[in-house]
Design a protein around this motif. Structure first.
Motif, PDB file in Angstrom:
ATOM      1  N   ILE A 175       0.778  -1.115  -0.117  1.00 39.21           N
ATOM      2  CA  ILE A 175       0.143   0.016   0.009  1.00 39.21           C
ATOM      3  C   ILE A 175       0.927   1.376  -0.117  1.00 39.21           C
ATOM      4  O   ILE A 175       0.549   2.030  -0.885  1.00 39.21           O
ATOM      5  CB  ILE A 175      -0.921  -0.067   1.160  1.00 39.21           C
TER       6      ILE A 175
ATOM      7  N   LEU B 105       1.139   4.277  -2.953  1.00 38.66           N
ATOM      8  CA  LEU B 105       0.663   5.742  -2.295  1.00 38.66           C
ATOM      9  C   LEU B 105       1.670   6.984  -2.346  1.00 38.66           C
ATOM     10  O   LEU B 105       1.619   8.077  -2.828  1.00 38.66           O
ATOM     11  CB  LEU B 105       0.230   5.740  -0.729  1.00 38.66           C
TER      12      LEU B 105
ATOM     13  N   VAL C   5       2.050   7.849  -6.089  1.00 38.39           N
ATOM     14  CA  VAL C   5       0.846   8.911  -6.342  1.00 38.39           C
ATOM     15  C   VAL C   5       1.391  10.191  -5.840  1.00 38.39           C
ATOM     16  O   VAL C   5       1.154  11.452  -6.523  1.00 38.39           O
ATOM     17  CB  VAL C   5      -0.484   8.456  -5.981  1.00 38.39           C
ATOM     18  N   VAL C   6       1.776  10.353  -4.770  1.00 37.75           N
ATOM     19  CA  VAL C   6       2.042  11.648  -4.100  1.00 37.75           C
ATOM     20  C   VAL C   6       3.255  12.210  -4.976  1.00 37.75           C
ATOM     21  O   VAL C   6       3.068  13.568  -5.226  1.00 37.75           O
ATOM     22  CB  VAL C   6       2.575  11.422  -2.550  1.00 37.75           C
TER      23      VAL C   6
END
Length: 91
Positions: A70, A74, A77-78
């Motif tokens: 995960i 994540l 994406v950031v």
């Protein structure tokens, strides 16, 4: 701009290699020389999330750890959002 591109290439390559080395050491049972998860995630957080995710899938390494399964997507994406915002501000 060129320096930023070279940085992201280098950090992603380093994250990819570190994941591969850790997987090889895990297969050999070399627990004393394993790369700490904190370091692997640190390289991902420093911009190498894409390289770490590619290695995670290719080597099937750390795929069941939520912090990797995960956390790395994540982080990616950031990073992608930050790069997009920076490019919009610079233009």
């Amino acid at each position: 701009m060129l320096a930023a591109i070279l940085y992201f290439i280098a950090i992603n390559a380093a994250a990819f290699v570190l994941m591969g080395v850790d997987k090889a050491r895990a297969r050999r049972g070399d627990s004393k020389r394993r790369i700490p998860e904190r370091r692997l995630l640190g390289f991902g957080a420093a911009g190498g999330a894409l390289g770490a995710m590619a290695a995670m899938r290719l080597f099937r390494h750390k795929t069941k750890h939520a912090s990797f399964a995960i956390g790395l997507p994540l982080m990616f994406v950031v990073h992608a959002a930050a790069i997009y915002v920076l490019l919009m501000v610079l233009n």
